[in-house]
Design a protein around this motif. Structure first.
Motif, PDB file in Angstrom:
ATOM      1  N   ALA A   1      24.420  57.718  30.526  1.00  0.00           N
ATOM      2  CA  ALA A   1      24.697  58.657  31.439  1.00  0.00           C
ATOM      3  C   ALA A   1      23.967  59.906  31.214  1.00  0.00           C
ATOM      4  O   ALA A   1      23.530  60.205  30.357  1.00  0.00           O
TER       5      ALA A   1
ATOM      6  N   THR B   1      35.207  58.591  25.146  1.00  0.00           N
ATOM      7  CA  THR B   1      35.823  58.552  26.309  1.00  0.00           C
ATOM      8  C   THR B   1      37.038  58.126  26.439  1.00  0.00           C
ATOM      9  O   THR B   1      37.126  56.690  26.071  1.00  0.00           O
TER      10      THR B   1
ATOM     11  N   THR C   1      36.301  63.202  27.765  1.00  0.00           N
ATOM     12  CA  THR C   1      35.482  62.855  26.745  1.00  0.00           C
ATOM     13  C   THR C   1      36.000  64.139  25.510  1.00  0.00           C
ATOM     14  O   THR C   1      35.592  65.188  25.780  1.00  0.00           O
TER      15      THR C   1
ATOM     16  N   MET D   1      28.785  58.288  33.943  1.00  0.00           N
ATOM     17  CA  MET D   1      29.970  57.945  33.106  1.00  0.00           C
ATOM     18  C   MET D   1      31.055  57.125  33.756  1.00  0.00           C
ATOM     19  O   MET D   1      31.192  57.172  34.806  1.00  0.00           O
TER      20      MET D   1
ATOM     21  N   TYR E   1      26.642  55.110  25.889  1.00  0.00           N
ATOM     22  CA  TYR E   1      27.791  54.247  25.401  1.00  0.00           C
ATOM     23  C   TYR E   1      27.356  53.126  24.773  1.00  0.00           C
ATOM     24  O   TYR E   1      26.367  52.394  25.149  1.00  0.00           O
TER      25      TYR E   1
END
Length: 176
Positions: free
Chosen positions: A91, A46, A166, A117, A84
């Motif tokens: 997410a 991202t 992303t 996100m 992440y």
């Protein structure tokens, strides 16, 4: 005499204009319909103005497919989790997907929602978002199993109006 003529006509072979004759137009091919199931993973990144956040995305997609010779069209729902690195909470989201392919090349696109996100480098700065994904890549198919590798670009806009971009390298296995 009339009876012999009528008997001869009744026993006469079929005419040359019959559909089984070689000069008749062939019946057009039809699409083979069915369902499909796909699952995969995608290393992701991202992007932000001042850096990026690495992640790993897990996908599960299911829906309907139509196939005719070298052309395939699929329409389905794609559920995904995006983990992440450096954050415990993933997410998640759901997209409505459409994919068209010709021989080894596929193009796909979808629209949907996502929650969790981050819109900034602060990984806990996350709001619900809407948007979609587009992708292109290569695929191979056997009888009822196949594989894909491609690149996807995901663009979402959260409820504060901030864009979230992303990029992913998508790896998938498909059944059906």
């Amino acid at each position: 005499m009339l009876a012999l003529i009528l008997l001869g006509l009744a026993a006469a072979p079929e005419s040359a204009t019959d559909s089984a004759s070689p000069g008749a137009a062939p019946e057009p091919e039809r699409f083979e319909r069915g369902g499909y199931f796909a699952m995969g993973t995608a290393p992701a990144m991202t992007l932000y103005r001042d850096g990026f956040a690495p992640a790993l995305r897990y996908d599960v997609e299911t829906g309907f497919s139509w196939t005719r010779r070298h052309v395939r069209l699929t329409i389905g729902a794609d559920a995904h989790l995006l983990q992440y690195f450096g954050r415990k909470r993933p997410a998640g989201g759901l997209d409505a997907m459409i994919t068209g392919s010709y021989r080894m090349v596929y193009v796909r696109g979808g629209l949907g929602v996502m929650a969790g996100m981050p819109a900034t480098r602060v990984l806990d700065d996350a709001r619900p978002a809407v948007g979609g994904v587009v992708g292109i890549g290569l695929q191979t198919f056997g009888d009822h199993i196949g594989g894909r590798i491609g690149v996807d670009y995901d663009l979402r806009v959260d409820t504060a109006g901030r864009p979230i971009q992303t990029f992913m390298l998508s790896l998938r296995v498909m059944f059906g």
